[in-house]
Design an enzyme around this catalytic site. Sequence first.
Site, PDB file in Angstrom:
ATOM      1  N   GLN A 264     -15.502   2.750  -6.601  1.00 56.37           N
ATOM      2  CA  GLN A 264     -14.737   1.608  -6.097  1.00 56.37           C
ATOM      3  C   GLN A 264     -13.274   2.000  -5.937  1.00 56.37           C
ATOM      4  OE1 GLN A 264     -16.055  -2.126  -8.513  1.00 56.37           O
ATOM      5  NE2 GLN A 264     -16.548  -0.323  -9.704  1.00 56.37           N
TER       6      GLN A 264
ATOM      7  N   ASP B  32      -8.313   6.017  -4.707  1.00 56.29           N
ATOM      8  CA  ASP B  32      -7.322   7.062  -4.969  1.00 56.29           C
ATOM      9  C   ASP B  32      -7.726   8.442  -4.444  1.00 56.29           C
ATOM     10  OD1 ASP B  32      -9.193   7.990  -6.931  1.00 56.29           O
ATOM     11  OD2 ASP B  32      -8.234   6.795  -8.497  1.00 56.29           O
TER      12      ASP B  32
ATOM     13  N   SER C 169     -14.932  -2.892 -14.778  1.00 57.75           N
ATOM     14  CA  SER C 169     -15.030  -4.120 -15.575  1.00 57.75           C
ATOM     15  C   SER C 169     -16.225  -4.990 -15.198  1.00 57.75           C
ATOM     16  CB  SER C 169     -13.744  -4.936 -15.417  1.00 57.75           C
ATOM     17  OG  SER C 169     -13.531  -5.205 -14.052  1.00 57.75           O
TER      18      SER C 169
ATOM     19  N   TYR D 273       0.813  -1.216   0.000  1.00 54.58           N
ATOM     20  CA  TYR D 273       0.000   0.000   0.000  1.00 54.58           C
ATOM     21  C   TYR D 273       0.847   1.265   0.000  1.00 54.58           C
ATOM     22  CZ  TYR D 273      -4.168  -2.710   0.105  1.00 54.58           C
ATOM     23  OH  TYR D 273      -5.167  -3.570  -0.268  1.00 54.58           O
TER      24      TYR D 273
ATOM     25  N   HIS E 135     -14.847   1.263  -1.335  1.00 51.13           N
ATOM     26  CA  HIS E 135     -13.679   0.440  -1.014  1.00 51.13           C
ATOM     27  C   HIS E 135     -12.656   1.188  -0.148  1.00 51.13           C
ATOM     28  CE1 HIS E 135     -14.512  -2.420  -4.659  1.00 51.13           C
ATOM     29  NE2 HIS E 135     -15.294  -2.647  -3.626  1.00 51.13           N
TER      30      HIS E 135
END
Length: 237
Positions: A93, A96, A180, A58, A111
């Site tokens: 999701q 950033d 996706s 991370y 998330h």
Amino acid sequence: MRFRRDQKISILTGAGISAESGLKTFRGTDGLWRNHRVEEVASPKAFQKDPALVWDFYKERYKKLQNVQPNKAHLALKLMEDYLKENFTLITQNVDGLHSIAGNKHLYEMHGNLRECFCMSCNYKNTLKNIDPAARVPQCPKCGDNLRPNVVWFGEFPYHLEEIKEAIKNSDYFIIIGTSGVIYPAADFLRLAKNFRVTTLGLNLEKPSNVSFIDHFYSGKAAEELPKLVNEWIGRL
Ligand code: OAD
Ligand code: ZN
């Protein structure tokens, strides 16, 4: 298509919306990090076994964020919220934080956020910029336990799921951008929308796996196509 101010719109974004900011998508890479499958590093079990390895992963991703800015697609979604106000819900999701930097407020980071960390024992929270970069596993200043990144791992429950589903069910339009459609539960939101007779739209580089639930599909790069679409939807760009 034209959206009115009194119509409710909810949007789900994924890694594709940040591609033009210079961040790699998940399934666009080979899915490996230092020869570990990403799923094996991003899990509660991995953190129990080797917290330093998980933190290395991370911290590398966090470092990549330092020179990254929101792109034209993020900015177009800020304009949508300015126009639709509380009728606009943004669900992402992505970890950033770019939607929040672009200025979106009615935002669910399902998330989590890679720029934050917390303590699993006492719930102490901090941002990574306040954490000593030399600490391989940052410690909680309150109780001494390991801090962890504030990201949802495989096998964990996403944040705000009930509010998100409520927003989608009550929408006139549900739009997916740059995702996706393979990671659940987000992959199921289109089906949920269709069950509640919500009109669905999608913008993606390639057809996502749940494309059959999309009423109007647009293909292309988010940073190029979304400003044009938002101009058509609200006439603001
Ligand atoms: P993926 O990497 O699975 O999918 C990104 C999608 O964006 C693909 O369908 C691409 O075709 C599309 N794409 C790529 N570049 C694009 C561009 N410039 N404009 C528009 N679309 C573009 O990423 P996600 O769907 O976000 O979860 O992945 C979902 C979740 O899986 C992530 O949040 C993460 C991951 O495992 C966790 O970490 C819990
Ligand atoms: Zn603590």
